[in-house]
Design a protein around this motif. Structure first.
Motif, PDB file in Angstrom:
ATOM      1  N   ALA A 173       0.841  -1.199   0.000  1.00 42.72           N
ATOM      2  CA  ALA A 173       0.000   0.000   0.000  1.00 42.72           C
ATOM      3  C   ALA A 173       0.876   1.248   0.000  1.00 42.72           C
ATOM      4  CB  ALA A 173      -0.918  -0.010   1.217  1.00 42.72           C
ATOM      5  N   THR A 195      -7.024  -4.769  -7.474  1.00 41.60           N
ATOM      6  CA  THR A 195      -7.748  -3.554  -7.883  1.00 41.60           C
ATOM      7  C   THR A 195      -8.433  -3.719  -9.232  1.00 41.60           C
ATOM      8  OG1 THR A 195      -5.775  -2.655  -8.974  1.00 41.60           O
ATOM      9  CG2 THR A 195      -6.112  -2.090  -6.642  1.00 41.60           C
ATOM     10  N   THR A 197      -7.000  -3.625 -12.157  1.00 40.43           N
ATOM     11  CA  THR A 197      -6.412  -2.649 -13.069  1.00 40.43           C
ATOM     12  C   THR A 197      -5.580  -3.392 -14.104  1.00 40.43           C
ATOM     13  OG1 THR A 197      -6.278  -1.025 -11.290  1.00 40.43           O
ATOM     14  CG2 THR A 197      -4.931  -0.609 -13.235  1.00 40.43           C
ATOM     15  N   THR A 219      -5.664   2.494  -8.125  1.00 39.34           N
ATOM     16  CA  THR A 219      -6.552   3.188  -7.198  1.00 39.34           C
ATOM     17  C   THR A 219      -7.739   2.300  -6.900  1.00 39.34           C
ATOM     18  OG1 THR A 219      -7.934   4.244  -8.894  1.00 39.34           O
ATOM     19  CG2 THR A 219      -5.895   5.389  -8.258  1.00 39.34           C
ATOM     20  N   SER A 220      -8.597   2.760  -6.000  1.00 41.94           N
ATOM     21  CA  SER A 220      -9.783   1.979  -5.640  1.00 41.94           C
ATOM     22  C   SER A 220     -10.910   2.162  -6.640  1.00 41.94           C
ATOM     23  CB  SER A 220     -10.271   2.387  -4.244  1.00 41.94           C
ATOM     24  OG  SER A 220      -9.266   2.134  -3.281  1.00 41.94           O
ATOM     25  N   ASN A 241       1.085   2.343  -6.439  1.00 37.44           N
ATOM     26  CA  ASN A 241      -0.075   1.822  -5.712  1.00 37.44           C
ATOM     27  C   ASN A 241      -0.603   2.886  -4.748  1.00 37.44           C
ATOM     28  OD1 ASN A 241      -2.025   0.362  -4.406  1.00 37.44           O
ATOM     29  ND2 ASN A 241      -0.618  -1.049  -3.392  1.00 37.44           N
ATOM     30  N   ARG A 242      -1.724   3.507  -5.100  1.00 34.66           N
ATOM     31  CA  ARG A 242      -2.308   4.559  -4.274  1.00 34.66           C
ATOM     32  C   ARG A 242      -3.485   4.062  -3.437  1.00 34.66           C
ATOM     33  NH1 ARG A 242      -2.186   9.734  -8.537  1.00 34.66           N
ATOM     34  NH2 ARG A 242       0.068   9.540  -9.027  1.00 34.66           N
ATOM     35  N   THR A 243      -3.562   2.773  -3.231  1.00 36.34           N
ATOM     36  CA  THR A 243      -4.636   2.204  -2.417  1.00 36.34           C
ATOM     37  C   THR A 243      -4.108   1.882  -1.017  1.00 36.34           C
ATOM     38  OG1 THR A 243      -4.251  -0.150  -2.868  1.00 36.34           O
ATOM     39  CG2 THR A 243      -5.481   1.106  -4.524  1.00 36.34           C
ATOM     40  N   GLU A 244      -5.002   1.442  -0.157  1.00 33.61           N
ATOM     41  CA  GLU A 244      -4.619   1.053   1.199  1.00 33.61           C
ATOM     42  C   GLU A 244      -4.383  -0.447   1.307  1.00 33.61           C
ATOM     43  OE1 GLU A 244      -7.630   2.522   3.780  1.00 33.61           O
ATOM     44  OE2 GLU A 244      -7.087   4.631   3.479  1.00 33.61           O
ATOM     45  N   ARG A 245      -4.359  -1.120   0.161  1.00 31.87           N
ATOM     46  CA  ARG A 245      -4.070  -2.554   0.132  1.00 31.87           C
ATOM     47  C   ARG A 245      -2.907  -2.793  -0.810  1.00 31.87           C
ATOM     48  NH1 ARG A 245      -8.939  -6.428  -1.046  1.00 31.87           N
ATOM     49  NH2 ARG A 245      -7.217  -7.863  -0.574  1.00 31.87           N
TER      50      ARG A 245
END
Length: 470
Positions: A173, A195, A197, A219-220, A241-245
């Motif tokens: 993340a 994601t 993607t 992103t989410s 990776n701009r997500t929290e996972r």
């Protein structure tokens, strides 16, 4: 473990004991991937068990909390899960998007909505309960792909994956990474199953020594599939990776090895089959569809029955005797429908509306119903229960009517009209039924002829051929 024993004992009181033994053995000794998205039909095949008994046992097990049931929207091309839902009510009607295949598809209950079962974490902990702990391929096996995908055996899988997968990296993340690789003279798919993607790189032109760059941001939010055409040669991937996972980025070569790796299929429990299952209707009743939901079924078989002269029956033998006779007739019909993988949708007066996943099952049920009524009449020494039956198959909508799961559409109307044409002790069916290959074989084996009738269905514009089974 004592609590688990008590739950399995409770399950044995409502399901087949042999099937429960197999499920308990799987829970105690099976691999994590077998319990992540349990395929009811696969379990039945592997253990030599009756499919309907396995489905019924897993439904009861879910009610007891041993398993969690999931309604998964599948990509019709790769078999990946595009959406997992705890209930059918959560399934959207609009298109679902598979980034890996760059494909939009509308869910149909026949073949792109599967029902799988995951062991409850309070019964046994498996990797799928903590997806971020899974390795690259374990995530694909337990989370991304549905239960209908049949991966090759381990040795073959390893050989194919080495050729189909150029690179695989885990991106934590908030992490950024630069990945350098050599593009082959084939189409390459860069994909993250977390994601969803993807970026498609198509090959064109002569090989080059020039280094190119592609940036992928995870992103989410749903992202469109990126597309680039490049000549074979060096490539630098900028991954963000701009997500929290975490993200699990794979770079695949879209060649024959990848097709062999993820191209295997096996039967799985579809939403259509489960909706036509009597145990499911008995246990879940109104919990399936939302009031405003309209979900497509491309092919479902409807069977309608009615008793001829039931009013005269009440006058002739009296209310009490007639009531017992009609109730006995309903019980026999319910048992036959359930044994043929069908479900009774509703009863209307002395009539029954039932559904089956395929025409052969409905034809078999109809023949058994007629035989059973004849046997009941023979035991009583009087023709008191004369059953008229109509069968038709086609597309329909699964809907919620009067707080219960029902069906709507012209197929339902035609099946009802066909039944209305049936005469004494007869089974009428449309061409879609009698021309079905499995139905035709069953009729031939039973020595039953299907004779074309010169009849017109009330309220149906086009002339529909109707056949009498004698």
């Amino acid at each position: 473990m004592h609590d688990n024993d008590a739950l399995f004992d409770a399950l044995r009181r409502s399901a087949d004991a042999g099937v429960v033994d197999a499920i308990e053995d799987l829970v105690r000794n099976g691999r994590d991937e077998e319990l992540a998205r349990l395929n009811a039909l696969g379990l039945a095949t592997a253990r030599g068990l009756d499919e309907e008994k396995v489905i019924a046992a897993l439904l009861h097990a879910s009610r007891l909390g041993l398993f969690e049931m999931s309604w998964n929207i599948l990509c019709p091309s790769c078999g990946g899960v595009l959406g997992a839902n705890a209930t059918l009510k959560s399934v959207r009607q609009q298109d679902y998007h598979c980034a890996f295949c760059a494909l939009d598809s509308e869910p149909t209950l026949d073949d792109t909505v599967e029902v799988s079962f995951t062991v409850s974490p309070r019964i046994r902990s498996i990797g799928a309960h903590d997806p971020d702990s899974l390795g690259f391929w374990d995530y694909h096996r337990q989370v991304f792909y549905g239960s209908g995908l049949a991966f090759p055996e381990p040795g073959m899988f390893d050989a194919l994956s080495r050729k189909a997968l150029l690179e695989a990296v885990e991106l934590k993340a908030g992490e950024r990474m630069i990945l350098a690789l050599q593009l082959p003279a084939e189409t390459v798919i860069i994909f993250d199953p977390v994601t969803h993607t993807a970026h498609l790189v198509e090959s064109a032109g002569e090989p080059t020594a020039d280094r190119r760059e592609i940036t992928m941001i995870f992103t989410s939010a749903r992202a469109e599939v990126g597309r680039t055409t490049l000549a074979p040669g060096p490539l630098r991937l900028l991954l963000d990776n701009r997500t929290e996972r975490r993200a699990l980025v794979g770079v695949y070569v879209a060649g024959p090895e990848m097709c062999s790796l993820i191209g295997g299929r096996r039967p799985f429990l579809t939403a259509k089959r489960l909706l036509t299952n009597q145990t499911f209707r008995d246990l879940y009743r109104t919990e399936t569809l939302d009031v405003e939901q309209r979900l497509k079924i491309m092919s479902l078989t409807f069977l309608f029955t009615d008793l001829k002269g039931s009013t005269d029956l009440y006058e002739r033998v009296g209310d009490l005797v007639a009531y017992d006779l009609v109730r006995s007739h309903f019980q026999v019909l319910h048992e036959i429908v359930a044994s043929e993988a069908g479900a009774v949708v509703k009863t209307i007066g002395d009539a029954v509306m039932a559904t089956f996943p395929e025409p052969r099952r409905a034809v078999s049920a109809a023949l058994r119903m007629r035989d059973s009524m004849r046997q009941l009449n023979a035991r009583r020494g009087a023709e008191e229960l004369i059953l008229k039956i109509g069968i038709h198959e086609g597309p329909c909508l699964a809907v919620n009517l009067n707080d219960r799961q029902d069906y709507f559409g012209q197929t339902v109307n035609i099946a009802s009209r066909v039944q209305a044409l049936a005469t004494e002790d007869s089974i009428f069916a449309t061409q879609a039924i009698v021309r079905d290959a499995d139905s035709a074989r069953l009729l031939s084996a039973r020595g039953v002829d299907a004779t074309l009738q010169a009849l017109t269905l009330r309220g149906v514009g086009d002339r529909v051929p109707v056949f009498a089974m004698t």
